[in-house]
Design an enzyme around this catalytic site. Structure first.
Site, PDB file in Angstrom:
ATOM      1  N   ASP A  63      13.976  -7.366 -25.308  1.00  0.00           N
ATOM      2  CA  ASP A  63      13.634  -8.077 -24.074  1.00  0.00           C
ATOM      3  C   ASP A  63      12.903  -7.115 -23.138  1.00  0.00           C
ATOM      4  O   ASP A  63      13.357  -5.987 -22.928  1.00  0.00           O
ATOM      5  CB  ASP A  63      14.906  -8.609 -23.406  1.00  0.00           C
ATOM      6  CG  ASP A  63      14.584  -9.603 -22.298  1.00  0.00           C
ATOM      7  OD1 ASP A  63      13.495 -10.205 -22.314  1.00  0.00           O
ATOM      8  OD2 ASP A  63      15.443  -9.782 -21.411  1.00  0.00           O
ATOM      9  N   GLU A 110      16.933 -13.700  -7.631  1.00  0.00           N
ATOM     10  CA  GLU A 110      15.763 -13.627  -6.752  1.00  0.00           C
ATOM     11  C   GLU A 110      15.672 -14.861  -5.859  1.00  0.00           C
ATOM     12  O   GLU A 110      15.342 -14.758  -4.681  1.00  0.00           O
ATOM     13  CB  GLU A 110      14.487 -13.549  -7.580  1.00  0.00           C
ATOM     14  CG  GLU A 110      14.279 -12.261  -8.321  1.00  0.00           C
ATOM     15  CD  GLU A 110      13.133 -12.424  -9.304  1.00  0.00           C
ATOM     16  OE1 GLU A 110      11.982 -12.266  -8.912  1.00  0.00           O
ATOM     17  OE2 GLU A 110      13.416 -12.756 -10.476  1.00  0.00           O
ATOM     18  N   GLN A 154      26.520  -6.608 -15.251  1.00  0.00           N
ATOM     19  CA  GLN A 154      25.302  -5.802 -15.419  1.00  0.00           C
ATOM     20  C   GLN A 154      25.240  -4.672 -14.384  1.00  0.00           C
ATOM     21  O   GLN A 154      24.926  -3.527 -14.720  1.00  0.00           O
ATOM     22  CB  GLN A 154      24.085  -6.725 -15.277  1.00  0.00           C
ATOM     23  CG  GLN A 154      22.743  -6.062 -15.528  1.00  0.00           C
ATOM     24  CD  GLN A 154      21.567  -7.027 -15.276  1.00  0.00           C
ATOM     25  OE1 GLN A 154      21.758  -8.194 -14.987  1.00  0.00           O
ATOM     26  NE2 GLN A 154      20.353  -6.511 -15.384  1.00  0.00           N
ATOM     27  N   ASP A 194      17.465 -16.014 -20.884  1.00  0.00           N
ATOM     28  CA  ASP A 194      18.265 -14.798 -21.074  1.00  0.00           C
ATOM     29  C   ASP A 194      19.397 -14.815 -20.043  1.00  0.00           C
ATOM     30  O   ASP A 194      19.302 -14.191 -18.988  1.00  0.00           O
ATOM     31  CB  ASP A 194      17.345 -13.581 -20.900  1.00  0.00           C
ATOM     32  CG  ASP A 194      18.095 -12.270 -20.971  1.00  0.00           C
ATOM     33  OD1 ASP A 194      19.165 -12.230 -21.606  1.00  0.00           O
ATOM     34  OD2 ASP A 194      17.609 -11.278 -20.389  1.00  0.00           O
ATOM     35  N   THR A 216      21.893 -15.733 -25.654  1.00  0.00           N
ATOM     36  CA  THR A 216      20.495 -15.886 -25.251  1.00  0.00           C
ATOM     37  C   THR A 216      20.016 -17.175 -25.903  1.00  0.00           C
ATOM     38  O   THR A 216      20.112 -17.323 -27.125  1.00  0.00           O
ATOM     39  CB  THR A 216      19.631 -14.702 -25.742  1.00  0.00           C
ATOM     40  OG1 THR A 216      20.225 -13.477 -25.301  1.00  0.00           O
ATOM     41  CG2 THR A 216      18.209 -14.801 -25.216  1.00  0.00           C
ATOM     42  N   LYS A 231      24.425  -9.111 -20.853  1.00  0.00           N
ATOM     43  CA  LYS A 231      23.344  -9.903 -21.442  1.00  0.00           C
ATOM     44  C   LYS A 231      23.679 -10.420 -22.840  1.00  0.00           C
ATOM     45  O   LYS A 231      23.137 -11.434 -23.270  1.00  0.00           O
ATOM     46  CB  LYS A 231      22.091  -9.029 -21.586  1.00  0.00           C
ATOM     47  CG  LYS A 231      21.546  -8.447 -20.305  1.00  0.00           C
ATOM     48  CD  LYS A 231      20.635  -9.424 -19.626  1.00  0.00           C
ATOM     49  CE  LYS A 231      19.783  -8.729 -18.579  1.00  0.00           C
ATOM     50  NZ  LYS A 231      18.830  -9.675 -17.980  1.00  0.00           N
ATOM     51  N   ARG A 242      25.336 -10.911 -13.629  1.00  0.00           N
ATOM     52  CA  ARG A 242      24.839  -9.856 -12.738  1.00  0.00           C
ATOM     53  C   ARG A 242      25.924  -8.874 -12.322  1.00  0.00           C
ATOM     54  O   ARG A 242      25.640  -7.688 -12.100  1.00  0.00           O
ATOM     55  CB  ARG A 242      24.204 -10.482 -11.492  1.00  0.00           C
ATOM     56  CG  ARG A 242      23.045 -11.411 -11.765  1.00  0.00           C
ATOM     57  CD  ARG A 242      21.914 -10.709 -12.466  1.00  0.00           C
ATOM     58  NE  ARG A 242      20.784 -11.628 -12.682  1.00  0.00           N
ATOM     59  CZ  ARG A 242      19.774 -11.356 -13.484  1.00  0.00           C
ATOM     60  NH1 ARG A 242      19.743 -10.212 -14.163  1.00  0.00           N
ATOM     61  NH2 ARG A 242      18.794 -12.216 -13.633  1.00  0.00           N
ATOM     62  N   GLU A 267      17.542 -16.269 -16.759  1.00  0.00           N
ATOM     63  CA  GLU A 267      16.241 -15.608 -16.697  1.00  0.00           C
ATOM     64  C   GLU A 267      15.279 -16.480 -17.488  1.00  0.00           C
ATOM     65  O   GLU A 267      15.438 -16.652 -18.702  1.00  0.00           O
ATOM     66  CB  GLU A 267      16.306 -14.178 -17.253  1.00  0.00           C
ATOM     67  CG  GLU A 267      17.156 -13.271 -16.367  1.00  0.00           C
ATOM     68  CD  GLU A 267      17.015 -11.783 -16.656  1.00  0.00           C
ATOM     69  OE1 GLU A 267      16.596 -11.427 -17.781  1.00  0.00           O
ATOM     70  OE2 GLU A 267      17.332 -10.989 -15.751  1.00  0.00           O
ATOM     71  N   HIS A 320       9.011  -9.916 -10.428  1.00  0.00           N
ATOM     72  CA  HIS A 320      10.440  -9.849 -10.722  1.00  0.00           C
ATOM     73  C   HIS A 320      10.963  -8.421 -10.550  1.00  0.00           C
ATOM     74  O   HIS A 320      11.985  -8.190  -9.896  1.00  0.00           O
ATOM     75  CB  HIS A 320      10.698 -10.337 -12.156  1.00  0.00           C
ATOM     76  CG  HIS A 320      12.112 -10.165 -12.622  1.00  0.00           C
ATOM     77  ND1 HIS A 320      13.154 -10.913 -12.125  1.00  0.00           N
ATOM     78  CD2 HIS A 320      12.653  -9.318 -13.533  1.00  0.00           C
ATOM     79  CE1 HIS A 320      14.284 -10.531 -12.714  1.00  0.00           C
ATOM     80  NE2 HIS A 320      14.014  -9.574 -13.578  1.00  0.00           N
ATOM     81  N   GLU A 371      12.093 -17.120 -19.402  1.00  0.00           N
ATOM     82  CA  GLU A 371      11.206 -16.200 -20.111  1.00  0.00           C
ATOM     83  C   GLU A 371      10.476 -16.933 -21.233  1.00  0.00           C
ATOM     84  O   GLU A 371      10.849 -18.036 -21.616  1.00  0.00           O
ATOM     85  CB  GLU A 371      12.028 -15.049 -20.748  1.00  0.00           C
ATOM     86  CG  GLU A 371      12.955 -14.352 -19.773  1.00  0.00           C
ATOM     87  CD  GLU A 371      13.566 -13.063 -20.313  1.00  0.00           C
ATOM     88  OE1 GLU A 371      13.122 -12.592 -21.379  1.00  0.00           O
ATOM     89  OE2 GLU A 371      14.480 -12.536 -19.660  1.00  0.00           O
TER      90      GLU A 371
HETATM   91 MN    MN Z   1      15.708 -10.824 -19.575  1.00  0.00          MN
END
Ligand code: MN
Length: 419
Positions: free
Chosen positions: A128, A364, A242, A235, A259, A255, A239, A201, A135, A203
Site C-alpha cells: 500500500d 481528514e 496505528q 483500506d 482490506t 491495518k 487510527r 481509506e 492526504h 483507494e
Molecule cells: Mn492505505
C-alpha cells in the site's frame, strides 16, 4: 443487436462494451463452481462457457486466453501476459457485438443480480502506497503540528509499506471491529480493547499479472506489460492502534485486520481515454522515477471516486490529483530488484483532493475527530460505529462519451463477538 437482446446495452451503462471488467462468480444452483465472468450491462457473461460456445480460437494469443477463461480464478489469465490480455479482450468484444454469434453467446449470460461475486484472484503480495500529496499533507498537519507537513523523502519516492495479503476480502464481507493496544498521549499506560477510531481509506488497487525476475527492476515504460487492471480498495484503518504502534516501522495491526476490494477488475486497456498527465513534479525525480517525457503516454488516470456512509455521499475523491502514478509506484517497488508475482496487488494510498469534500478518509474529513461530519439524516460521525456501511464507487471516461464503471467496494462494521 436488437433492443430485445440482453447484449443491447444502453450507452450510459457503466458496464458497456468498452469496459468489460473481469470477475469470478457462482450461481445459486452451482455454489461450488467458480467461473470467470465479464460484466456486460445488467448481465455477467460466463466467459469460459462463451469461449466453448463460440468455438475454435482464431489466433495463438486467443488460444492461450481461451484456456485461461475456463479457470476458477483470474490467475491463469493474469499470468498469461499483455499479448494474451489484448487478444482475449478483442475476442470478448467480438463475441458481445457480432450479431452472427448472438445465438451462441446469449445462453452464456446470467443476470448480474443473480450471481455471487468472489475474490477474483489469489492475492500474492500486497503493498500500500501513500501517493496523494493532499492526504499526506493533511496527515502531517494532524500528527506533526508545527513541523513541515510532508516528510523530507515524500517528493523523492512513493512511500509505501508491505501489507497483509491474507486478509484481503471481497466487497460485501463484514468487517469485524479490530481490537488492539492504544495509548493516547495523556494516558499513563496502554490499554487493550476494540478500536474507537475505526476509519476508511478510499483507494485504487493495481493488479499485477505478468511476473518479473528477481534482480530485474521494472522500468516506468514497462509498467503496462505487468499491470493487468484496476480495482477499488477500502483500506480499513484503526487510527488509535496505528498511532501507538507505527513508530518506527510503520503500519501493522492497525491495518492488517481487513482490506476490502471490489469484485470487478477493470482492464488497463479500458482506461485509455482516462489517461491524464499527473500534477507537475515540484522536485526533479531521480531517473528511474522521471516521467516528464512529453512523448510518453501519461500514467495518471482521471478516475472519480464517490464514498457513501450509510447511503450518504461523504466524499468525492479525484484520482487525477494523485502525485505519484501507478507506473512510478511499480518502478519504485521493484527498484531494488524485488520480483513481482502474478496476483500482486499494490494500492495507491488514500485518495484525497485539495477540498474538504474530496478527502478519502474520515480522519481528514473530521480533522482527527474535532469536526464531526453531519450526515443528511441528522446523525453525526467522527469515526465508524458498529453497523455502519461504507460503499465506494468510481467511474472514468470511456470512448465517445461513455463511462467506465468500477462497480463498488462495500463493507459493514460488525462488533467483535463477546465470547
Ligand atoms: Mn492505505
Amino acid at each position: 443487436m436488437s433492443a430485445s437482446s440482453p447484449l443491447t446495452v444502453p450507452d450510459d451503462s457503466p458496464f458497456g462494451v468498452h469496459n468489460l471488467p473481469y470477475g469470478v462468480f457462482t450461481t445459486a444452483d452451482r455454489p461450488d463452481r467458480r467461473r470467470i465472468g465479464v460484466a456486460i450491462g445488467d448481465h455477467v457473461l460466463d466467459a469460459g462457457a462463451a469461449a466453448r460456445a463460440v468455438g475454435a480460437p482464431a489466433g495463438p494469443g486467443e488460444s492461450a486466453g481461451f484456456e485461461a477463461l475456463g479457470a476458477s480464478s483470474l490467475n491463469p489469465l493474469l499470468a498469461a501476459g499483455r499479448p494474451v490480455w489484448t487478444a482475449v479482450r478483442a475476442a470478448l468484444t467480438r463475441w458481445l457485438t457480432d450479431d452472427s454469434l448472438r445465438a451462441a453467446v446469449e445462453p452464456c449470460l446470467v443476470p448480474r443480480a443473480e450471481v455471487t461475486l468472489h475474490l477474483p484472484f489469489e492475492v500474492a503480495d500486497y503493498v500500500d502506497f501513500y501517493a496523494s500529496e493532499h492526504h499526506a499533507t493533511n496527515l502531517g498537519k494532524i500528527f506533526r503540528p508545527g513541523s513541515e507537513p510532508l516528510t523530507p523523502n515524500w517528493k523523492h519516492l512513493p512511500i509505501g509499506y508491505h501489507g497483509r495479503s491474507g486478509t484481503i476480502v471481497v466487497s460485501g464481507t463484514p468487517v469485524t471491529r479490530p481490537s488492539g493496544q492504544r495509548k493516547a498521549p495523556a494516558d499513563p499506560v496502554p490499554v487493550f480493547g476494540p478500536s474507537r477510531r475505526l476509519d476508511i481509506e478510499a483507494e485504487l488497487g493495481f493488479v499485477v499479472g505478468a511476473p518479473s525476475e528477481l534482480g530485474s527492476p521494472v522500468a516506468l515504460a514497462d509498467a503496462a506489460e505487468h499491470v493487468f487492471g484496476v480495482c477499488l480498495v477500502n483500506d480499513w484503518s484503526a487510527r488509535d492502534l496505528q498511532a501507538w504502534e507505527y513508530v518506527p516501522l510503520g503500519p501493522f495491526l492497525g491495518k492488517s485486520f481487513a482490506t476490502s476490494v471490489s469484485p470487478w477488475i477493470v482492464p488497463l486497456d479500458a482506461l485509455a481515454q482516462a489517461r491524464t498527465t499527473p500534477p507537475p513534479r515540484d522536485v526533479e525525480p531521480l531517473p528511474y522515477l522521471d516521467d516528464r517525457d512529453p512523448a510518453a503516454e501519461p500514467s495518471g488516470f482521471d478516475i472519480a471516486l464517490e464514498v457513501r456512509l450509510n447511503g450518504h455521499v461523504i466524499s468525492r475523491p479525484p484520482f487525477a490529483a494523485m502525485y505519484w502514478t501507478y507506473a512510478q509506484m511499480l518502478a519504485h517497488l521493484t527498484a531494488n530488484g524485488a520480483s513481482l508475482r502474478t496476483g500482486d496487488l499494490f494500492a495507491s494510498g488514500t485518495i484525497s483532493g485539495p477540498e474538504r469534500e474530496t478527502r478519502g478518509a474520515l480522519i481528514e474529513l473530521t480533522w482527527n475527530g474535532q469536526d464531526p461530519l453531519k450526515l443528511a439524516d441528522g446523525s453525526e460521525r467522527t469515526f465508524l460505529e458498529d453497523g455502519d456501511e461504507v460503499v465506494i464507487t468510481a467511474t472514468a471516461p470511456g470512448p465517445g462519451g461513455t463511462r467506465i464503471g468500477f462497480g463498488e467496494v462495500a463493507g459493514r462494521i460488525v462488533p467483535r463477538p463477546t465470547t
